[in-house]
Design a protein around this motif. Structure first.
Motif, PDB file in Angstrom:
ATOM      1  N   ALA A  49       0.819  -1.207   0.000  1.00 53.07           N
ATOM      2  CA  ALA A  49       0.000   0.000   0.000  1.00 53.07           C
ATOM      3  C   ALA A  49       0.855   1.261   0.000  1.00 53.07           C
ATOM      4  O   ALA A  49       0.457   2.292  -0.560  1.00 53.07           O
ATOM      5  N   ALA A  50       2.027   1.185   0.586  1.00 54.33           N
ATOM      6  CA  ALA A  50       2.920   2.345   0.636  1.00 54.33           C
ATOM      7  C   ALA A  50       3.412   2.750  -0.749  1.00 54.33           C
ATOM      8  O   ALA A  50       3.838   3.897  -0.946  1.00 54.33           O
ATOM      9  N   HIS A  51       3.356   1.832  -1.719  1.00 53.44           N
ATOM     10  CA  HIS A  51       3.791   2.131  -3.085  1.00 53.44           C
ATOM     11  C   HIS A  51       2.640   2.592  -3.978  1.00 53.44           C
ATOM     12  O   HIS A  51       2.859   2.901  -5.153  1.00 53.44           O
ATOM     13  N   VAL A  52       1.430   2.624  -3.448  1.00 54.09           N
ATOM     14  CA  VAL A  52       0.246   2.943  -4.247  1.00 54.09           C
ATOM     15  C   VAL A  52      -0.209   4.363  -3.932  1.00 54.09           C
ATOM     16  O   VAL A  52      -0.501   4.678  -2.778  1.00 54.09           O
ATOM     17  N   PRO A  53      -0.282   5.244  -4.925  1.00 54.53           N
ATOM     18  CA  PRO A  53      -0.707   6.621  -4.657  1.00 54.53           C
ATOM     19  C   PRO A  53      -2.055   6.736  -3.951  1.00 54.53           C
ATOM     20  O   PRO A  53      -2.250   7.652  -3.147  1.00 54.53           O
ATOM     21  N   LEU A  54      -2.980   5.817  -4.219  1.00 54.67           N
ATOM     22  CA  LEU A  54      -4.272   5.861  -3.539  1.00 54.67           C
ATOM     23  C   LEU A  54      -4.191   5.394  -2.090  1.00 54.67           C
ATOM     24  O   LEU A  54      -5.180   5.453  -1.360  1.00 54.67           O
TER      25      LEU A  54
ATOM     26  N   MET B 180      -5.719  -2.962 -26.063  1.00 49.42           N
ATOM     27  CA  MET B 180      -5.372  -2.019 -24.995  1.00 49.42           C
ATOM     28  C   MET B 180      -4.923  -2.740 -23.735  1.00 49.42           C
ATOM     29  O   MET B 180      -5.132  -3.944 -23.564  1.00 49.42           O
ATOM     30  N   ASP B 181      -4.325  -1.988 -22.832  1.00 45.82           N
ATOM     31  CA  ASP B 181      -3.919  -2.476 -21.521  1.00 45.82           C
ATOM     32  C   ASP B 181      -4.655  -1.645 -20.486  1.00 45.82           C
ATOM     33  O   ASP B 181      -4.363  -0.457 -20.312  1.00 45.82           O
ATOM     34  N   LEU B 182      -5.630  -2.259 -19.818  1.00 45.12           N
ATOM     35  CA  LEU B 182      -6.381  -1.566 -18.778  1.00 45.12           C
ATOM     36  C   LEU B 182      -5.690  -1.831 -17.445  1.00 45.12           C
ATOM     37  O   LEU B 182      -5.747  -2.932 -16.902  1.00 45.12           O
ATOM     38  N   VAL B 183      -5.002  -0.812 -16.942  1.00 45.41           N
ATOM     39  CA  VAL B 183      -4.191  -0.940 -15.723  1.00 45.41           C
ATOM     40  C   VAL B 183      -5.016  -0.477 -14.525  1.00 45.41           C
ATOM     41  O   VAL B 183      -5.464   0.664 -14.470  1.00 45.41           O
ATOM     42  N   ILE B 184      -5.194  -1.386 -13.570  1.00 43.00           N
ATOM     43  CA  ILE B 184      -5.966  -1.070 -12.359  1.00 43.00           C
ATOM     44  C   ILE B 184      -5.017  -1.261 -11.179  1.00 43.00           C
ATOM     45  O   ILE B 184      -4.907  -2.332 -10.574  1.00 43.00           O
ATOM     46  N   ASP B 185      -4.277  -0.203 -10.864  1.00 40.57           N
ATOM     47  CA  ASP B 185      -3.216  -0.338  -9.855  1.00 40.57           C
ATOM     48  C   ASP B 185      -3.143   0.820  -8.880  1.00 40.57           C
ATOM     49  O   ASP B 185      -2.124   1.024  -8.216  1.00 40.57           O
ATOM     50  N   GLY B 186      -4.217   1.596  -8.770  1.00 45.16           N
ATOM     51  CA  GLY B 186      -4.221   2.707  -7.819  1.00 45.16           C
ATOM     52  C   GLY B 186      -3.222   3.797  -8.148  1.00 45.16           C
ATOM     53  O   GLY B 186      -2.859   4.581  -7.293  1.00 45.16           O
ATOM     54  N   GLY B 187      -2.771   3.835  -9.398  1.00 48.82           N
ATOM     55  CA  GLY B 187      -1.799   4.830  -9.833  1.00 48.82           C
ATOM     56  C   GLY B 187      -0.346   4.413  -9.665  1.00 48.82           C
ATOM     57  O   GLY B 187       0.575   5.194  -9.951  1.00 48.82           O
ATOM     58  N   MET B 188      -0.106   3.182  -9.257  1.00 45.97           N
ATOM     59  CA  MET B 188       1.238   2.723  -8.911  1.00 45.97           C
ATOM     60  C   MET B 188       2.234   2.876 -10.056  1.00 45.97           C
ATOM     61  O   MET B 188       3.400   3.249  -9.833  1.00 45.97           O
TER      62      MET B 188
END
Length: 249
Positions: free
Chosen positions: A206-211, A238-246
């Motif tokens: 979680a510390a690496h995730v902007p959210l 396409m590449d749909l990235v769901i990573d909290g902005g990481m």
């Protein structure tokens, strides 16, 4: 009316985590879903939770004969396949200096070979308008230490999607990548070995995730629904990235 009414879907690695959440959401939206996995007991427990629109099929994606049996069964019972989610995968850590041939082969056999031939063997069942979702990872674009083999397998999936989308556009089949960041699934405990270590891993990730948190399986399921349904009818390759902005910020 659901977004996947009367659709037939296959979700590999569907007995837990992201795969289970995707199957659950697809069923809520009207689809009949075949979930696959290597462990029969887990599959049966998952189908019990999912209800009568789910069907379990024991299958190892790294075994081509197993894949043949899966898609022969889907063809016999349904006659077509509208949505394929190639989600089955494995992860293990090792620094490059210590990585063994077994470590390398075990992940490439499942994550790359398994995904590739899952796609190949599903295609004869897929009509115009079908959707393919190959699950990669945000780590396909990151140099995350200790995960050189895993990261490479997921980068291979991203490359495969581009070529498959180009080849299949004339058949009306869309192919896209879904790339999760860190997500709270049972694979965390499997990786680290204890509840205490798992909680420490969640905090570290979680510390690496902007959210400021790791993802939930249902958030990935919502993204998969977008790619599976007509909501993404103008999206392929396409590449749909769901990573909290990481990987994006």
């Amino acid at each position: 009316m659901g977004k996947l009414d009367s659709k037939i879907a296959v979700v590999t690695g569907g007995s837990s985590g992201i795969g289970f959440a995707i199957a659950e959401r697809f069923i809520e939206e009207g689809a009949k879903v075949y979930i696959t996995g290597r462990r029969t007991a887990e599959l049966e427990a998952a189908v019990h939770k999912l209800g009568d629109k789910a069907k379990a099929f024991q299958s190892d994606v790294s075994d081509l004969g197993s894949l043949d049996r899966l898609f022969t069964a889907v063809d016999k019972e349904e006659g077509r396949l509208d949505v394929l989610v190639a989600n089955a995968g494995v992860i293990a850590a090792s620094p490059i200096r210590e990585a063994s041939e077994e470590h390398f082969d075990s992940m490439f056999d499942v994550n790359v070979k398994g995904t590739y031939f899952t796609l190949q063997k599903a295609l004869p069942l897929m009509p115009d308008g079908a959707s393919v979702i190959l699950v990669s990872s945000c780590l396909a674009t990151k140099g995350y230490p200790g995960h050189s083999v895993y990261n490479a397998t997921k980068a291979a999936i991203r490359s495969l999607v581009r070529t498959a989308a180009a080849e299949l556009v004339s058949a009306g089949i869309r192919v896209n990548t879904l790339s999760p960041g860190p997500v709270d699934t049972p694979i965390i405990e499997a990786q680290v070995g204890s509840p205490e270590a798992a909680e420490a891993f969640r905090k570290q990730a979680a510390a690496h995730v902007p959210l400021g948190r790791i993802g939930r399986p249902e958030e990935l399921a919502a993204a998969a629904l977008f790619l599976a349904s007509d909501d993404s009818s103008f999206s392929t390759g396409m590449d749909l990235v769901i990573d909290g902005g990481m990987t994006q910020l």
